[in-house]
Enzyme design. Structure first.
Site, PDB file in Angstrom:
ATOM      1  CB  SER A  46      -0.832  -0.173   1.436  1.00 41.61           C
ATOM      2  OG  SER A  46      -2.151   1.178   1.379  1.00 41.61           O
ATOM      3  CE1 TYR A  90      -4.053  -1.716   5.085  1.00 43.08           C
ATOM      4  CE2 TYR A  90      -3.687  -0.150   4.925  1.00 43.08           C
ATOM      5  CZ  TYR A  90      -3.785  -1.216   4.505  1.00 43.08           C
ATOM      6  OH  TYR A  90      -3.896  -1.203   3.208  1.00 43.08           O
TER       7      TYR A  90
END
Length: 257
Positions: free
Chosen positions: A135, A148
């Site tokens: 990501s 995350y």
């Protein structure tokens, strides 16, 4: 690395039941690949497999024994796309250690399990390509996404190390760093503390985000051209360059916004 012709290739995709995984499965199926859709949601995996005329398996990638059993059932694999992932949002101290363990078990350990088990066969055959979906959050710090961001940053570094390690064995490794993609991951994430009050805003943001097929295109191109790190989406491509150029205090300010 030998170029992998997608026609007739066996392509295993985790988290294939929806979002980026499903879009990637459809793209490879259109190129003539044999798609193996893997998801913890067996019904969703079967839906993707039906659309791709492929096969479906239920697997919890966080369980190495389950991944090993899956690899035995599938046999030799040409392309592996590690896409399964979840999220945790909220200030770090308002999340729990259980949240971290859960997220890490899928976002990082799941990638490690699949790379170790499927990658062994690729290295032994001197043939194959692994694509790990990370990501833009892996290089863009955010005060409400510590767990995350940490997991995706680890996936980026793991991928780059494996790419260097496996190059001599003619096995390619790519890592894709998408921006905000309309995958529905926010519905499978744990929101804590002040992030709970922002659920409606988060849902709207995902509604205006990129289609998952944007990332699917990046996956196919990364394998075709043996690319190392790919930022998928104009905003993360720009952000990646900015993060490398901006002074530390400015990066700190961006992370706090």
């Amino acid at each position: 690395m030998t170029r992998i012709d997608p026609r007739g290739a066996v392509v295993v995709i985790t988290g294939a039941g929806r979002g980026i995984g499903a879009a990637t499965a459809l793209r490879y199926a259109a190129l003539g690949a044999g798609v193996v859709a893997v998801d913890i949601d067996e019904s969703a995996a079967k839906d993707t497999a039906t659309a791709c005329r492929g096969s479906a398996f239920r697997c919890n990638v966080a369980d190495p024994a389950a991944v090993a059993e899956l690899a035995d059932q599938i046999g030799p694999v040409d392309i592996l796309v590690n896409n399964a992932g979840v999220g945790v949002g909220g200030p770090f101290l308002e999340t729990t250690l259980d949240d971290w363990a859960w997220l890490r078990s899928i976002n990082l350990d799941g990638v490690v399990n699949c790379c170790h088990i499927f990658g062994a066969g690729m290295v032994a055959r001197r043939h194959g390509h692994v694509v790990n979906i990370a990501s833009g959050a892996g290089y863009l710090p955010n005060r409400r996404m510590a767990t995350y961001c940490a997991s995706k940053s680890a996936v980026i570094m793991l991928s780059r190390c494996l790419r260097a390690d496996w190059a001599a064995h003619r096995v390619g490794v790519s890592v894709i760093c998408p921006g905000v993609i309309n995958t529905g991951i926010h519905t499978r994430s744990r929101l804590r503390g002040s992030a709970i009050a922002e659920q409606d805003w988060i849902a709207k943001a995902f509604g205006y985000s990129h289609d998952p097929d944007v990332v699917a295109k990046s996956v196919v191109a990364a394998v075709a051209h043996n690319r190392g790190l790919v930022s998928s989406g104009f905003e993360v491509r720009l952000a990646y360059q900015m993060m490398r150029a901006l002074p530390g205090p400015v990066v700190d300010l961006v992370a706090r916004v």
